[in-house]
Design a protein around this motif. Sequence first.
Motif, PDB file in Angstrom:
ATOM      1  N   LEU A 147       0.852  -1.194   0.000  1.00  0.00           N
ATOM      2  CA  LEU A 147       0.000   0.000   0.000  1.00  0.00           C
ATOM      3  C   LEU A 147       0.884   1.239   0.000  1.00  0.00           C
ATOM      4  CD1 LEU A 147      -2.705  -0.962   2.685  1.00  0.00           C
ATOM      5  CD2 LEU A 147      -2.900  -1.159   0.196  1.00  0.00           C
ATOM      6  N   HIS A 148       0.518   2.206  -0.843  1.00  0.00           N
ATOM      7  CA  HIS A 148       1.294   3.429  -0.986  1.00  0.00           C
ATOM      8  C   HIS A 148       0.443   4.649  -0.632  1.00  0.00           C
ATOM      9  CE1 HIS A 148       4.604   1.484  -3.362  1.00  0.00           C
ATOM     10  NE2 HIS A 148       3.626   0.673  -3.722  1.00  0.00           N
ATOM     11  N   ASP A 149       0.653   5.218   0.526  1.00  0.00           N
ATOM     12  CA  ASP A 149       0.086   6.509   0.907  1.00  0.00           C
ATOM     13  C   ASP A 149      -1.422   6.593   0.629  1.00  0.00           C
ATOM     14  OD1 ASP A 149       0.379   9.040   2.049  1.00  0.00           O
ATOM     15  OD2 ASP A 149       0.599  10.006   0.087  1.00  0.00           O
ATOM     16  N   ILE A 150      -2.175   5.652   1.182  1.00  0.00           N
ATOM     17  CA  ILE A 150      -3.624   5.608   0.979  1.00  0.00           C
ATOM     18  C   ILE A 150      -4.316   6.549   1.967  1.00  0.00           C
ATOM     19  CG2 ILE A 150      -5.690   4.156   1.007  1.00  0.00           C
ATOM     20  CD1 ILE A 150      -3.795   3.346  -1.170  1.00  0.00           C
ATOM     21  N   HIS A 192      -7.153  -5.234  -9.898  1.00  0.00           N
ATOM     22  CA  HIS A 192      -6.640  -6.524 -10.363  1.00  0.00           C
ATOM     23  C   HIS A 192      -5.983  -7.270  -9.200  1.00  0.00           C
ATOM     24  CE1 HIS A 192      -2.605  -4.790 -10.248  1.00  0.00           C
ATOM     25  NE2 HIS A 192      -3.103  -3.740 -10.888  1.00  0.00           N
ATOM     26  N   THR A 193      -5.700  -8.539  -9.400  1.00  0.00           N
ATOM     27  CA  THR A 193      -5.036  -9.337  -8.369  1.00  0.00           C
ATOM     28  C   THR A 193      -3.700  -8.703  -8.004  1.00  0.00           C
ATOM     29  OG1 THR A 193      -6.075 -11.359  -9.197  1.00  0.00           O
ATOM     30  CG2 THR A 193      -4.118 -11.618  -7.822  1.00  0.00           C
ATOM     31  N   GLY A 194      -3.469  -8.543  -6.697  1.00  0.00           N
ATOM     32  CA  GLY A 194      -2.232  -7.924  -6.244  1.00  0.00           C
ATOM     33  C   GLY A 194      -2.277  -6.414  -6.159  1.00  0.00           C
ATOM     34  N   VAL A 218     -11.093   2.292  -6.944  1.00  0.00           N
ATOM     35  CA  VAL A 218     -10.267   1.435  -7.795  1.00  0.00           C
ATOM     36  C   VAL A 218      -8.837   1.456  -7.286  1.00  0.00           C
ATOM     37  CG1 VAL A 218      -9.483   0.965 -10.148  1.00  0.00           C
ATOM     38  CG2 VAL A 218     -11.736   2.013  -9.769  1.00  0.00           C
ATOM     39  N   MET A 219      -8.306   0.268  -7.006  1.00  0.00           N
ATOM     40  CA  MET A 219      -6.917   0.133  -6.572  1.00  0.00           C
ATOM     41  C   MET A 219      -6.047  -0.324  -7.742  1.00  0.00           C
ATOM     42  SD  MET A 219      -6.835   0.737  -3.223  1.00  0.00           S
ATOM     43  CE  MET A 219      -5.317  -0.084  -2.680  1.00  0.00           C
ATOM     44  N   ASN A 220      -4.826   0.185  -7.780  1.00  0.00           N
ATOM     45  CA  ASN A 220      -3.868  -0.239  -8.805  1.00  0.00           C
ATOM     46  C   ASN A 220      -2.463  -0.138  -8.225  1.00  0.00           C
ATOM     47  OD1 ASN A 220      -2.903  -1.038 -11.365  1.00  0.00           O
ATOM     48  ND2 ASN A 220      -2.576   1.101 -11.967  1.00  0.00           N
ATOM     49  N   HIS A 221      -1.788  -1.279  -8.135  1.00  0.00           N
ATOM     50  CA  HIS A 221      -0.425  -1.332  -7.599  1.00  0.00           C
ATOM     51  C   HIS A 221      -0.317  -0.634  -6.244  1.00  0.00           C
ATOM     52  CE1 HIS A 221       0.969  -3.190 -11.241  1.00  0.00           C
ATOM     53  NE2 HIS A 221       0.614  -2.163 -11.978  1.00  0.00           N
TER      54      HIS A 221
END
Length: 288
Positions: free
Chosen positions: A23-26, A41-43, A217-220
């Motif tokens: 997780l990056h700075d959520i 997506h997965t991951g 939406v999450m991405n990387h």
Amino acid sequence: MSLVIENVNYVYMSGGPYETHALHDISLTIEDGEFVGLIGHTGSGKSTLVQHLNGLLKPTSGRILVDGLDLSDKATDKRAIRRKVGLVFQYPENQLFEETVEKDIAFGPKNLGLDAAEIDRRVREAMRRVAIDYDAIHDRSVFELSGGQMRRVAIAGVLAMEPQVLVLDEPCAGLDPRGREEILGLIRALHRESGATIVMVSHSMDDVASLAGRVIVMNHGRVAMDGTPREVFARGEELRAIGLDVPQAVELAERLRERGLDIPQGVYQMEELRAAIAAAVGKGKRHA
């Protein structure tokens, strides 16, 4: 009851050769009563993020506030937080272990130290809310049930804790079409009846489109989009670029526009697509 996520980072196996920044700075705020669909997506970090919401995972940096209480504060009662925020994992039936349905659903309330009458009330109410007949199966082994029934019992076990927030990680995973529709109907009814906050992780864009009032939406490990379903699913090219689909209604609307049919932008549910097609066809006949 609000959930506030402030500048949260999470690193698996920090300092080791397999260190992964999940997780990056959520930073997000989920308000009381919202129905949030969490996709990616997965991951992408979805499951990692939701495990922070009741303290199962602790941020590497940043903080989570549940109803104003900081989960990183040693003075915060984590057990009290987990009563407020119920988490239903993927394949929750794998966590069933008691001799009977009733005992399994009662396990959590018993650990709260409630009296027998209150435990019985909670078990019966939780079974009602997941549409399971108490008299028919309360004394049956959980392992004699169908997959869909086992999934309902597992969800009932979380509901018996009477959480104010319900987090569902891929609640329809592995179910046949009938079981999937039953679980989706149950989730819809739960939100309508209780007004509880629901956060649902899903790979199905159609499920999210039919249920959620907000889509994240999450991405990387980062938040790539956050808005209403209409706003998010209107960005079809961007969603596809990060490896996601769009709801069937969005894809069909795109194809119909390519063929010259006047379908408005922003259509994302089948009901409104049918209405838009009827209006476009009717308009075409009037101009013929």
